[in-house]
Design an enzyme around this catalytic site. Sequence first.
Site, PDB file in Angstrom:
ATOM      1  N   ARG A   1      42.417 -40.372   4.132  1.00  0.00           N
ATOM      2  CA  ARG A   1      42.391 -40.813   5.530  1.00  0.00           C
ATOM      3  C   ARG A   1      41.877 -42.186   5.663  1.00  0.00           C
ATOM      4  O   ARG A   1      40.945 -42.429   5.208  1.00  0.00           O
ATOM      5  CB  ARG A   1      41.766 -40.071   6.533  1.00  0.00           C
ATOM      6  CG  ARG A   1      42.181 -39.919   7.893  1.00  0.00           C
ATOM      7  CD  ARG A   1      42.042 -38.700   8.631  1.00  0.00           C
ATOM      8  NE  ARG A   1      42.975 -37.616   8.328  1.00  0.00           N
ATOM      9  CZ  ARG A   1      42.758 -36.469   8.013  1.00  0.00           C
ATOM     10  NH1 ARG A   1      41.326 -35.866   8.082  1.00  0.00           N
ATOM     11  NH2 ARG A   1      43.830 -35.494   7.775  1.00  0.00           N
TER      12      ARG A   1
ATOM     13  N   HIS B   1      44.740 -36.697  14.968  1.00  0.00           N
ATOM     14  CA  HIS B   1      43.089 -36.745  15.204  1.00  0.00           C
ATOM     15  C   HIS B   1      43.179 -37.572  16.393  1.00  0.00           C
ATOM     16  O   HIS B   1      43.545 -38.595  16.528  1.00  0.00           O
ATOM     17  CB  HIS B   1      42.538 -37.363  14.060  1.00  0.00           C
ATOM     18  CG  HIS B   1      42.204 -36.267  12.971  1.00  0.00           C
ATOM     19  ND1 HIS B   1      43.263 -36.014  12.051  1.00  0.00           N
ATOM     20  CD2 HIS B   1      41.213 -35.664  12.806  1.00  0.00           C
ATOM     21  CE1 HIS B   1      42.748 -35.146  11.074  1.00  0.00           C
ATOM     22  NE2 HIS B   1      41.494 -34.950  11.380  1.00  0.00           N
TER      23      HIS B   1
ATOM     24  N   LYS C   1      48.514 -29.286  12.627  1.00  0.00           N
ATOM     25  CA  LYS C   1      46.730 -29.455  12.750  1.00  0.00           C
ATOM     26  C   LYS C   1      46.693 -30.497  13.662  1.00  0.00           C
ATOM     27  O   LYS C   1      47.165 -31.627  13.994  1.00  0.00           O
ATOM     28  CB  LYS C   1      45.916 -29.962  11.275  1.00  0.00           C
ATOM     29  CG  LYS C   1      44.543 -30.227  11.626  1.00  0.00           C
ATOM     30  CD  LYS C   1      43.787 -29.646  10.316  1.00  0.00           C
ATOM     31  CE  LYS C   1      44.106 -30.456   9.218  1.00  0.00           C
ATOM     32  NZ  LYS C   1      43.510 -31.714   8.966  1.00  0.00           N
TER      33      LYS C   1
ATOM     34  N   ARG D   1      35.223 -23.923  16.426  1.00  0.00           N
ATOM     35  CA  ARG D   1      35.450 -23.788  14.998  1.00  0.00           C
ATOM     36  C   ARG D   1      34.939 -22.243  14.599  1.00  0.00           C
ATOM     37  O   ARG D   1      35.320 -21.828  13.467  1.00  0.00           O
ATOM     38  CB  ARG D   1      34.406 -24.719  14.096  1.00  0.00           C
ATOM     39  CG  ARG D   1      34.546 -26.438  14.680  1.00  0.00           C
ATOM     40  CD  ARG D   1      33.635 -27.068  13.901  1.00  0.00           C
ATOM     41  NE  ARG D   1      34.131 -28.444  14.090  1.00  0.00           N
ATOM     42  CZ  ARG D   1      34.758 -29.150  13.365  1.00  0.00           C
ATOM     43  NH1 ARG D   1      35.638 -28.687  12.343  1.00  0.00           N
ATOM     44  NH2 ARG D   1      35.142 -30.538  13.838  1.00  0.00           N
TER      45      ARG D   1
ATOM     46  N   SER E   1      32.639 -34.149   7.230  1.00  0.00           N
ATOM     47  CA  SER E   1      33.671 -34.845   7.254  1.00  0.00           C
ATOM     48  C   SER E   1      34.314 -35.230   8.553  1.00  0.00           C
ATOM     49  O   SER E   1      35.101 -36.054   8.998  1.00  0.00           O
ATOM     50  CB  SER E   1      34.887 -34.296   6.461  1.00  0.00           C
ATOM     51  OG  SER E   1      35.290 -33.377   7.001  1.00  0.00           O
TER      52      SER E   1
END
Length: 297
Positions: free
Chosen positions: A130, A192, A217, A259, A280
């Site tokens: 990334r 993201h 995702k 999560r 991360s």
Amino acid sequence: MTLRELLQLPSTNNKPIITVPLTLGPAEKFGPFTQKLQQQNPDMVEWRADYIADSFSQAVMWQQVKLGAQNELAQKDVSVMTEAKMLAEIDNAKQEFEANWPVMNQQIIKELIGTVFDSIGEFPVILTYRTTAQGGQGEMSAVEYATFVVTALYSGYPFAAVDIEYSLDELLRQKIIDAAHKVGIPVILSYHDFNITPKNSAAIILDMAKQSADIIKLAVMSQSEKDTQYLLDVTKSVAASISQPLITMSMGDFGKRSRIEGYHYGSEMTFAVLDGTRLSAPGQLTVIDLARAWQQE
Ligand SMILES: O=C1C[C@@](O)(C(=O)O)C[C@@H](O)[C@@H]1O
């Protein structure tokens, strides 16, 4: 097909896949990570190659070669004329280095991946690089990045999946997807947002699902309980309407709940760390915290 089935992971319970990011840099040892990995036994490891791969880039490797030659020269007792001539030769050697780089690069990448696979043994590995613009550590240009990922995919090492960012240039993205599919590696298409939870999160997921990726995702920053509930609701509303398995999470402290509970809403993977110091992404829990929270459900 569930994500577990797609990734061929054994199913021991009804919980989501736990993935641990591996964020070691070039000067760090794998030993302590490996030890904790075996103790805590998550399902998968995500190798965040952006924490290490730049140290083996063309520019860095040339600097090392050049420095080595200059140091050698400094130790020789030669005249100013000879020294000037030899320095010019070092510069000429740059062209040769550049010509040889593609092959060297392949070897370097293969060795690097070999170290990762040797260190983490049997754990399935997701390959992720990334860039800083995508919220990571990598400084490679988009082309270097795509070259790195494609080379890694063709290295012969059996990655369980490869992760690419939706914002990547479409042509490069397709190049990576094609390479992955050629060698039978599933592609996780990621989105993201490290600042907010976009109001159109559902539309983003549906849009991504139209691409030729195998897993979708979405990781977005939560600034409130409301943001997190919104993300969970979006997950529930779209998970069944797309053909690919879905992974979502709210980042940040407000998002921690997602999560733990995301799997009740249709998110099939959660990212957690082996200790609290190697996140991360903001808001990640430890594997132990996750297990504790699930015990109390
Ligand atoms: O996309 C994700 C999810 C993540 O951003 C998280 O929020 O846990 C962590 C990243 O390492 C991973 O690639």
